[in-house]
Motif scaffolding. Structure first.
Motif, short mmCIF file in Angstrom:
data_model
loop_
_atom_site.label_atom_id
_atom_site.label_comp_id
_atom_site.label_asym_id
_atom_site.label_seq_id
_atom_site.Cartn_x
_atom_site.Cartn_y
_atom_site.Cartn_z
N MET A 232 43.41 -47.84 -6.41
CA MET A 232 43.23 -48.91 -5.27
C MET A 232 42.01 -49.53 -5.29
SD MET A 232 44.61 -46.71 -1.83
CE MET A 232 46.41 -46.17 -1.65
N PRO A 233 41.67 -50.85 -4.83
CA PRO A 233 40.59 -51.41 -4.34
C PRO A 233 39.63 -50.69 -3.70
CG PRO A 233 42.39 -52.97 -4.29
CD PRO A 233 43.05 -51.80 -4.28
N GLU A 234 38.45 -50.99 -3.68
CA GLU A 234 37.42 -49.78 -3.08
C GLU A 234 37.58 -50.08 -1.52
OE1 GLU A 234 33.41 -50.39 -3.90
OE2 GLU A 234 33.69 -50.19 -6.07
N LEU A 235 37.83 -51.21 -1.00
CA LEU A 235 37.98 -51.25 0.62
C LEU A 235 39.08 -50.52 0.92
CD1 LEU A 235 37.52 -52.72 3.05
CD2 LEU A 235 39.34 -54.36 2.44
N GLU A 236 40.26 -50.07 0.24
CA GLU A 236 41.30 -49.40 0.56
C GLU A 236 40.79 -47.86 0.54
OE1 GLU A 236 43.24 -52.81 1.09
OE2 GLU A 236 41.84 -52.21 -0.66
N ARG A 237 39.93 -47.38 -0.53
CA ARG A 237 39.59 -46.32 -0.78
C ARG A 237 38.56 -45.91 0.34
NH1 ARG A 237 36.68 -45.34 -5.49
NH2 ARG A 237 36.84 -47.52 -6.29
N TRP A 238 37.71 -46.94 0.79
CA TRP A 238 36.95 -46.49 1.97
C TRP A 238 37.89 -46.29 3.07
CZ3 TRP A 238 36.58 -49.73 6.38
CH2 TRP A 238 35.91 -49.48 7.43
N VAL A 239 38.72 -46.93 3.37
CA VAL A 239 39.53 -46.54 4.73
C VAL A 239 40.03 -45.19 4.40
CG1 VAL A 239 41.60 -47.16 5.69
CG2 VAL A 239 40.29 -48.82 5.03
N LEU A 240 40.46 -44.61 3.22
CA LEU A 240 41.04 -43.33 3.04
C LEU A 240 39.78 -42.23 3.31
CD1 LEU A 240 43.08 -43.51 -0.39
CD2 LEU A 240 43.97 -43.70 2.24
N HIS A 241 38.66 -42.86 2.75
CA HIS A 241 37.27 -41.83 3.29
C HIS A 241 37.24 -41.77 4.73
CE1 HIS A 241 33.42 -40.12 3.03
NE2 HIS A 241 33.08 -40.87 3.99
N ARG A 242 37.38 -42.95 5.54
CA ARG A 242 37.40 -42.56 7.00
C ARG A 242 38.25 -41.87 7.40
NH1 ARG A 242 35.00 -42.51 9.94
NH2 ARG A 242 35.43 -43.93 11.48
N LEU A 243 39.55 -41.85 6.87
CA LEU A 243 40.73 -41.17 7.42
C LEU A 243 40.38 -39.83 7.20
CD1 LEU A 243 43.97 -43.13 6.62
CD2 LEU A 243 43.08 -42.69 8.78
N ALA A 244 39.75 -39.22 6.00
CA ALA A 244 39.26 -38.02 5.87
C ALA A 244 38.37 -37.37 6.97
CB ALA A 244 38.80 -37.97 4.33
N GLU A 245 37.43 -38.28 7.17
CA GLU A 245 36.54 -37.88 8.06
C GLU A 245 37.27 -37.66 9.35
OE1 GLU A 245 32.02 -39.98 7.28
OE2 GLU A 245 33.77 -41.22 7.93
#
Length: 999
Positions: free
Chosen positions: A756-769
């Motif tokens: 995934m692009p970084e923006l999507e991976r950032w959203v996944l990180h926020r979901l993990a948090e």
């Protein structure tokens, strides 16, 4: 960002049908009041609650239990907003625990016995001119049962309308035969373990209802009381040496063998102050504080209105002398000398009514006694002590063996043969003040004992049912001794009820909020013995027998026989507690064991708090859906239940089970109006749950609960609900965006996180948090914290950032493009998490959202668990990088807003700003992503050169500055970006991206 409906003209191609606009049947207008009943019916039809009970863990094993034991509401009226708050909180607990992998059961219940229902039936009788006492008691109890049954059905429907899940078809009722049998059996455990006794002591008594009341049945209201200052004449002073006063040698003896000081005291009066003149006939002593400084005072001048004469001497606390003299309209006085505690203890007083009655009713001596309860905060420093009418007074009576009096009848009147005052009421049957107070004041004035009088407005106990004032009245009652030693084999946490309770509070129970621990501890630590008996008809009787002719202190006074107890329990199981009142029951259960004629049957009923305090035994212990150890994970009620259900359950279980019946206690505040005032029908500021549901829907009520800090008092009203509805609309819009842009999504589109692009991976990180925060919040019952985090994420991280940025890709990228597929994959992930995380709060709306993508007759979001979150989603380095990127984006957005406000541009796509970045790492980060896409501009230039002075800056983002430039090129008629290459492709007036998408 592409246009939703681009305009066309003769020179412009129409590409409206080529963009992928959102498609969803999920309406922006919720229509909750009309639609929620259908979801309720659906949940019942597909059996959601029972299907959850059959769920197993990931390994196929039984899920770990979680049991919230329902504190029973009273079955006697429509629900108020406090009921709604309580039940919604319980539902959020149960739903969230279930979705976190527990087997979360919820059995609703009702309190059915007791005074409120009995009072309603009595009111119906009075309206018909009938007398309750003329009706067969079993018939009367049956009417009470029918009344409760009717309201249970009403309240059950109202609770279910709130979206509360539970075993509604099989609730627990304290009036069920099995429940009545268990309550009686639990009472008989007190009988057998030696904690039950009959005693004569003052209890809170309602003259209107003619019964004893528990503290939890009492509420405090402002009340105006008579107050009197009363002279108690000193009749005898022990011949004490003067060294007590620190003078030195003994004072010379004067006539009659008395010292001069003793003579002075014998000619004086001790003045007491009380707000209950009606208790004066019951006086048996006067108490003083050993540590208080007292003096002998002489009146030298007084006003014409004063009730006294110059030269009289009175004994008062030094700190209160001025105030007392002012009340007595004394204009001048002097202190003769100090009076010590030893001298006070040597005084004997006359009752103020000595000589008033021909039969010598009050011709007894009144001793002066030291008492630690006496203070100099108000009054005179002396406390009139009537052991039959106050707890402190009673304790003094026990300590000094003072006689008890029985002057006050059950209806609040003096006994008929009491001289002077016989038959007069303290409180009239209608709850108003009777003549007793005024009669006593007149009598005190008549005998010269009235020093002063007045009135005082203060907080005073009232019956929570009749709203009438209550009194302390000495009457034979049944008590549970909470400090009696219990030898029952359950002494791991102490050998008395109090010791076990305090250990449970300190060591075994978790409190939310933690302040509840101290509150309950202080109440248990200081409380007196538990008054178990009530002089009423509708309840579980005290199933015990006393020996005829025996005294309460005799060892054989109470019949303690296991076989008799077993017969009683079996009879209650078969026929209910009514059987106790059937003629011949005593003879039946005692036959062959003891002589029935030798025993008296007790017909008092148990305090209803004993009923509800026993629920752990017939709900947690006995039901198939109970718990293995008979303990609840959580009891959840309002803060008033520290002296109510939490309290009685603790005492009851500690007496029969050896510990508290719960592992956790959660308390919530009361409901107030928007101004913070208590709700009252007379003020017109009440908010009924049904009114909110009819206007907004139950989910708005649930959201109000979730948005509030329930640990304190909660406010509700029209403006507050409007704010809640606005938050709901914003959240609903977020869910609608998800649904609209997931139309047609299938598994083949999915993109792996690493691709995934970084923006999507950032959203996944926020979901993990968020996954960790949501689980932690729900585990701590922090619904406000959970909702705030999810709402902020949905409206800020998603709607204002991610959705705003990715609209263009979702609408205009080719279906097969990685960026669009990755975005749709993330939207699918967001859908599954947000709907489930929010389902315990917005039970109806998340079901609607879920069914939009999961249609079917047997599916429900409430059958789901919170999804597991892969550890690879967490990427702290990426998150730190994107903190900088988002900060730089805010500077660009701010710069463009200035130009939009000045009407230089209409949309951000008309801009191609130059961004100057001082920090090399941040500059590299911005260059590693498509920063123009993130800023929703047609182009962007990144520079490490110093920014010109006129560049736009934000103080909170140092080192980033923006110079505005307009975009060059032609406007793409499909996506509206302004680019140099537009018009140079196969499809007219398109950019390369849109041309390729069109094929």
């Amino acid at each position: 960002m592409c246009a939703d409906t681009p305009k066309t003209d003769d020179q412009t191609a129409d590409y409206r049908t080529t963009v992928f606009l959102p498609e969803t049947e999920f309406p922006m207008r919720a229509g909750l009041p009309q639609r929620e009943p259908d979801w309720l019916a659906r949940w019942e039809r597909i059996g959601v609650y029972d299907r959850l009970r059959a769920k197993t863990g990931p390994d196929g094993q039984k899920r770990r239990d979680f049991t919230l034991h329902d504190g029973p509401p009273y079955a006697n009226g429509h629900l108020h907003i406090g009921h709604a708050l309580n039940k919604i909180l319980k539902d959020m607990v149960v739903r969230s625990q279930q979705m976190m992998g527990r087997d979360a059961r919820y059995v609703p219940g009702w309190d059915c016995h007791g005074l409120p229902i009995e009072w309603k039936i009595e009111e119906q009788y009075r309206a018909k001119g009938l007398n309750k006492d003329d009706v067969d008691v079993v018939a009367f109890r049956q009417e009470c049962r029918k009344f409760a049954e009717g309201w249970i059905d009403v309240q059950r429907s109202e609770f279910k309308r709130l979206g509360v899940t539970g075993k509604w078809e099989k609730p627990y009722l304290t009036m069920d035969y099995h429940a009545e049998a268990v309550i009686a059996d639990e009472f008989m455990k007190f009988l057998m373990n030696g904690t039950l006794y009959q005693g004569s002591k003052p209890v809170m008594w309602s003259p209107v209802e003619k019964t004893a009341l528990a503290e939890a049945e009492v509420e405090y209201h402002d009340h105006t009381s008579h107050m009197v200052w009363v002279r108690f004449k000193v009749t005898h002073a022990t011949n004490l040496p003067n060294w007590i006063n620190g003078v030195g040698d003994e004072m010379p003896v004067v006539s009659g063998g008395k010292t001069q000081f003793a003579r002075e005291l014998e000619n004086s009066c001790v003045v007491i102050w009380t707000t209950t003149p009606w208790t004066i006939p019951q006086n048996r002593a006067v108490s003083f504080g050993p540590a208080i400084a007292y003096g002998l005072y002489r009146v030298t001048a007084l006003s014409e209105a004063a009730a006294g004469a110059p030269g009289e001497t009175v004994i008062l606390a030094d700190r209160l002398a001025d105030e007392v003299m002012k009340a007595g309209k004394v204009e001048a006085f002097e202190k003769v000398r100090a009076v010590s505690a030893q001298e006070l203890e040597g005084l004997t007083l006359a009752h103020p009514y000595r000589g008033l009655a021909e039969n010598g009713e009050w011709n007894y001596d009144v001793p002066m006694l030291p008492g630690d309860h006496v203070t100099e905060d108000a009054g005179t420093g002396f406390v009139h002590t009537a052991p039959s009418h106050g707890d402190d007074d009673y304790q003094m009576g026990v300590k000094f063996r003072l006689p008890m009096t029985y002057n006050v009848e059950a209806d609040g009147s003096y006994r008929a043969d009491l001289p002077v005052f016989g038959g007069q009421h303290i409180i009239l049957p209608d709850g108003k003040e009777g003549p007793a107070n005024v009669s006593n004041i007149k009598a005190l004035a008549g005998v010269g004992a009235l020093f002063a009088k007045g009135k005082l407005k203060h907080s005073y106990p009232h019956s929570w049912r009749s709203k009438a004032p209550v009194i302390y009245r000495n009457t034979p009652q049944w008590f549970a001794a909470i400090d009696a030693r219990i030898d029952d084999g359950q002494g791991a946490y102490g050998d008395t009820i109090r010791a076990r309770a305090l250990h449970s509070i300190n060591q075994l129970v978790e409190f939310t909020p933690v302040s509840g621990r101290n509150r309950l501890h202080s109440m248990i630590e200081a409380r007196p013995d538990w008054v178990l008996s009530r002089q009423r008809a509708w309840g579980v009787p005290l199933t015990c027998f006393t020996k005829v002719g025996a005294k309460p202190t005799d060892a054989d006074f109470l019949l303690r026989n296991p076989e008799v107890n077993a017969r009683i329990k079996a009879a209650f199981e078969a026929e209910g507690a009514d059987v106790w009142y059937v003629a011949g029951f005593k003879e039946k259960v005692l036959a062959g064991i003891v002589d029935p004629a030798a025993y008296r049957q007790i017909f008092d009923v148990l305090d209803v708090w004993f009923d509800s305090g026993s629920t752990h035994a017939f709900v947690l212990r006995d039901r198939a859906d109970g718990t293995e150890d008979g303990l609840a994970d959580l009891y959840l009620e309002g803060t008033d239940q520290h002296r109510g259900w939490f309290h009685s359950s603790m005492l009851q279980a500690c007496g029969t089970k050896g510990r508290a019946p719960y592992r956790g206690v959660l308390t919530h505040g009361f409901t107030l109006d928007e101004k913070g005032m208590k709700m009252s029908k007379s003020l017109g500021n009440t908010v009924a749950p049904q009114q909110v549901i009819d206007e907004y829907g139950a989910d708005i009520l649930r959201l109000w609960v979730a948005q509030s800090d329930y640990t304190v008092d909660l406010r509700i009203g029209k403006e507050i609900l409007k704010g809640v509805a606005d938050s709901y609309r914003r959240l609903r819009n977020t869910m609608r965006f998800l649904l609209g842009n997931l139309a047609g999504f299938d598994a083949a589109e999915k993109v792996a996180p690493e691709d995934m692009p970084e923006l999507e991976r950032w959203v996944l990180h926020r979901l993990a948090e968020l996954d960790a925060e949501v689980r932690q919040g729900y585990a701590k019952y922090d619904f406000q914290g959970v909702f705030q985090k999810l709402f902020t994420f949905a409206t800020t991280d998603l709607s204002a950032v991610y959705f705003d940025i990715r609209k263009d890709s979702l609408y205009c990228d080719a279906p097969a493009s990685l960026r669009r597929r990755a975005a749709r994959t993330v939207l699918d992930i967001l859908f599954h998490r947000l709907t489930k995380w929010l389902a315990p709060i917005l039970a109806f709306t998340m079901e609607e959202v879920w069914l939009c993508r999961n249609p079917g007759d047997d599916t429900s979001v409430h059958l789901e668990d919170f999804p597991d979150t892969p550890s690879i989603w967490r990427d702290e380095a990426l998150a730190a990088k994107w903190e900088g990127i988002r900060a730089a984006r805010r500077v660009v957005t701010g710069a463009l807003e200035v130009q939009r406000t000045a009407k230089v541009i209409g949309a951000s796509l008309e801009a191609a700003p130059v961004v100057h970045v001082e920090d090399k790492a941040l500059l590299a980060a911005l260059k590693s992503v498509n920063f123009a896409d993130l800023c929703i501009t047609s182009a962007i230039s990144l520079s490490g050169d110093p920014a010109p002075a006129e560049a736009f800056r934000l103080p909170e983002v140092p080192g980033v500055a923006v110079v505005f430039e307009t975009a060059e090129g032609e406007k793409c008629q499909r996506c509206w970006q302004i680019l140099p290459d537009v018009g140079s492709h196969k499809h007219a007036h398109t950019c390369k991206r849109c041309n390729d998408a069109l094929g």
